[in-house]
Design a protein around this motif. Structure first.
Motif, PDB file in Angstrom:
ATOM      1  N   ARG A   1     -88.595  82.553 -20.730  1.00  0.00           N
ATOM      2  CA  ARG A   1     -87.157  82.637 -20.319  1.00  0.00           C
ATOM      3  C   ARG A   1     -86.566  81.242 -20.136  1.00  0.00           C
ATOM      4  O   ARG A   1     -85.422  80.997 -20.480  1.00  0.00           O
TER       5      ARG A   1
ATOM      6  N   ARG B   1     -85.503  80.073 -23.243  1.00  0.00           N
ATOM      7  CA  ARG B   1     -84.304  80.753 -23.731  1.00  0.00           C
ATOM      8  C   ARG B   1     -83.052  80.350 -22.936  1.00  0.00           C
ATOM      9  O   ARG B   1     -81.995  80.154 -23.497  1.00  0.00           O
ATOM     10  N   GLU B   2     -83.250  80.249 -21.646  1.00  0.00           N
ATOM     11  CA  GLU B   2     -82.087  80.039 -20.783  1.00  0.00           C
ATOM     12  C   GLU B   2     -81.879  78.566 -20.440  1.00  0.00           C
ATOM     13  O   GLU B   2     -81.301  78.212 -19.427  1.00  0.00           O
TER      14      GLU B   2
ATOM     15  N   LEU C   1     -81.937  78.548 -13.940  1.00  0.00           N
ATOM     16  CA  LEU C   1     -81.936  80.003 -13.691  1.00  0.00           C
ATOM     17  C   LEU C   1     -83.266  80.632 -14.118  1.00  0.00           C
ATOM     18  O   LEU C   1     -83.705  81.636 -13.525  1.00  0.00           O
TER      19      LEU C   1
ATOM     20  N   VAL D   1     -85.641  80.750 -11.285  1.00  0.00           N
ATOM     21  CA  VAL D   1     -85.198  81.476 -10.062  1.00  0.00           C
ATOM     22  C   VAL D   1     -85.708  82.899 -10.153  1.00  0.00           C
ATOM     23  O   VAL D   1     -85.469  83.580 -11.153  1.00  0.00           O
TER      24      VAL D   1
END
Lengths: 151, 559
Positions: free
Chosen positions: A11, A14-15, A33, A36
């Motif tokens: 992630r 990706r983020e 993020l 988190v």
């Protein structure tokens, strides 16, 4: 656990550039993020005897003890106004091969923002990765992996 | 009885008439011849009658009687007249002496010297001397009585004058006081009129004030009622505002709950966004929903903040309203308290106005009566003023009459003092007695000391002096109780004057007899005085000096 870490790494890739904007004292800080895990109302913290200044204590999260650090102290922010709705942000820290879950106590969780990599000015290269303008305000972009190393 | 027969009856041996002196014997001889002649003529006539036929015995009887008569005349009448003629020179000499004494006595009497007139009557026959002494004594007594009476009259006149002067002065002051009192009473009357008028106005105003007080009392009562109602309504508003405050707190709690829900929703939306991001491409729609939810939570939170702000303002207004109502309630209480106090005060004022009105009416009536009384007093005072003025005039007349009486007393005194009486009050007697004392004193210095002592004991004598016959002043003695220093220095000027030109010196030197000089202007104080002076004799009887005393007419009653 390893699955979750893998998912987080994927992630993160990706983020990349998406951050959770929180208020810590007078500063606004952007947390990646991807690292988190959860935002919850400020957990009840049990102080640890002889703990460092940033470590507020241990809280209970998901049935497990969770160390909680004071984000404002981490970014050396002057104390702000009394927060109306403090939160604890549960994040993964440390290098990908040795991530840990900790809690960061912040004054408020604001919103999810996108910080372009080109707009960021390099910071100290440690926990504060750099500074970037977001919505007309300069925010401190934090490097949670570096926090794991420092911890 | 003529004077001559009276004198002959009083003085034995006094001849019948001085023109017939030395002719008594001749007259007696003529008488004897006439008796003889008449006897012879009668005998012849009777002899003629008997030759014509008448009896002869009447002739013999007549002849016998005639012879007896001739013989008797020769034996008794003729010797008598002869003896009478021999006694006549002695009687004439005695008569001449008596006449001289009598003339001298009458001259002394005419000069007013009753003492010496008595001395000159001592040589008269006893009865005449007694009668003369009795007359002199009666005259002396009368003169003394006149002196005493004149002094008493003058003293009484002085007293009357003094009293009259005091009364006149008092009357003048009284008249002035009466005028002042009259003016004051007139002013009082005017003031009383003004007071009456003002009292009437005050009574009217007080009546109006009483009526206004009634209206004010009713108004204040209504105001009190209104304020009580306002206080009740303020209390109701405060109660309702308090209720609104309570409700506002409930709203705050609801807002807190909504805020908490919005925060939870916000956190939930953030976690949803986290989960959507973790879901990758599958979670993108979910991230949109999460973002909408986050926006919704944010709007809710903003709305809550708006409501909270409005509620803050509302609460603030409510608190202000509560405070205002509390203050209003307190102010209403104070107004109510003041209104009640004002009501009581107005009631007191109304009663006081009523009392004032009644008292003012009484004052008005009283001052009107006082005004009438003042008018009467003013009229009476004017009459009193006229009476006092008349009395003042009368007292001034009385004073001048007393002055005239005093002057008259002085004149009588001077007339009485013109007699030399054997009395210490007789100035002539006094001056002569002083002269006799001074004659016995040898030197001038001793005479001065003696005169000083004599003057000191005579309080009515202003000045005593002894003047030489050449007009020089030998001795001057002042009465220090009657003359001050300036007057004494003026009197000393006499030493520079030839006193022979003075009227008193001329008068005494005319006959060298004790003389009283009528009042004249004194040299020392220009006041009227009179002088009594007498010659001072040497041992041989010649005049050595003149002794005089001055008596001020203002102090003569001390004699």
């Amino acid at each position: 656990m390893s699955d979750l870490l893998d998912q987080a790494e994927s992630r993160a890739r990706r983020e990349e550039g998406t951050h959770l904007l929180v208020r810590a004292g007078e500063y606004s800080c952007a947390l990646p993020l991807a690292l988190v895990r959860r935002v919850v109302r400020a957990l009840t913290v049990h102080p640890l005897p002889g703990a460092a200044g940033e470590l507020e204590g241990l809280a209970e999260f998901g049935g497990e003890p969770l160390p909680v650090l004071n984000l404002a102290r981490l970014v050396s922010s002057p104390p702000g106004a009394n927060p109306s709705y403090p939160v604890t942000v549960v994040v993964w820290v440390g290098p990908p091969e040795a991530r840990e879950t900790i809690g960061l106590s912040a004054d408020a969780a604001l919103e999810v923002v996108h910080v372009p990599a080109g707009s960021m000015v390099a910071g100290d290269g440690g926990f504060v990765q750099g500074e970037a303008p977001v919505g007309g305000e300069v925010v401190r972009v934090l490097n949670l992996e570096a926090l794991g190393n420092e911890a | 009885m003529d004077a001559e027969s009276t004198l002959a009856a009083v003085i034995p041996g006094v001849p019948m008439a001085p023109g017939r002196e030395g002719r008594h014997t001749e007259n007696a001889l003529v008488g004897w011849i006439l008796v003889v002649g008449l006897t012879l003529v009668g005998y012849l006539l009777l002899a003629l009658g008997s030759s014509a036929g008448g009896p002869s015995w009447p002739r013999h009887v007549f002849l016998g009687l005639g012879a007896a008569g001739v013989i008797s005349y020769g034996f008794w009448v003729f010797p008598y007249f002869r003896r009478l003629e021999l006694r006549l020179p002695v009687g004439r000499e005695r008569w001449s002496r008596l006449e001289t004494e009598l003339i001298t006595a009458f001259e002394q009497l005419g000069a007013g010297d009753l003492v010496r007139s008595i001395e000159h009557t001592r040589g008269l026959p006893e009865r005449l001397a007694k009668v003369s002494d009795a007359a002199s004594a009666a005259l002396s007594h009368l003169a003394q009585q006149i002196q005493d009476s004149s002094i008493e009259v003058a003293s009484a006149a002085d007293a009357v004058n003094e009293i009259a002067s005091e009364l006149a002065s008092g009357s003048s002051e009284q008249a002035a006081s009466v005028v002042e009192i009259t003016a004051a009473m007139e002013e009082l009357a005017r003031t009383a009129s003004m007071i009456a008028e003002n009292a009437s106005r005050q009574a009217e105003l007080a009546s109006r004030a009483e009526a206004s007080g009634d209206a004010g009392s009713a108004s204040v009562f209504e105001a009190v009622t209104g304020v009580e109602e306002v206080q009740k309504r303020i209390s109701a508003i405060a109660s309702r505002a308090d209720g609104l405050g309570t409700r506002s707190k409930e709203i705050y709690r609801v807002l807190d709950l909504i805020t908490e829900i919005a925060q939870e929703t916000h956190i939930l939306s953030l976690n949803a966004a986290i989960e959507a991001a973790a879901a990758g491409a599958d979670g993108r729609r979910f991230s949109v929903v999460a973002d909408e939810v986050r926006h919704l939570a944010q709007r809710s939170q903003e709305s809550v903040e708006s409501v909270r702000n409005l509620l803050d303002e509302f609460s603030s207004s409510i608190r202000a309203t509560i405070v205002a109502t509390e203050e209003g309630s307190k102010e209403a209480s104070r107004v109510l308290e003041r209104s009640r106090a004002a009501s009581i005060a107005i009631e007191d004022l109304r009663r006081a106005s009523g009392d004032t009105s009644r008292v003012a009416q009484q004052i008005s009536l009283a001052t009107q009566q006082q005004n009438s009384a003042s008018d009467e007093v003013v009229m009476t005072l004017r009459e009193v003023s006229l009476v006092v003025q008349r009395m003042t005039g009368g007292l001034k007349n009385l004073s001048s009459t007393a002055d005239r009486l005093n002057t008259l007393g002085l004149e009588i005194q001077l007339l009485a003092q013109s007699f030399h009486l054997d009395s210490p009050r007789s100035l002539k007697h006094l001056v002569e007695s002083w002269a006799r004392q001074l004659e016995k004193v040898p030197g001038v210095t001793e005479k001065e000391a003696a005169l000083e002592e004599l003057v000191r004991h005579a309080p009515f004598v202003e000045l005593g002096y002894l003047m030489g016959l050449d007009g020089s002043t030998l001795v001057l003695s002042f009465n220090r109780d009657l003359l001050d220093e300036r007057q004494r220095s003026l009197a000393a000027e006499v030493r520079k004057t030839d006193v022979r030109t003075r009227p008193w010196f001329k008068a005494v030197s005319r006959h060298w007899r004790t003389t009283l000089i009528p009042p004249y202007e004194s040299m020392q104080n220009s006041e009227a005085c009179f002088t009594v002076c007498t010659p001072l004799l040497n041992p041989d009887g010649s005049v050595a000096a003149v002794l005089g005393i001055d008596i001020n007419v203002t102090g003569w009653t001390r004699i």
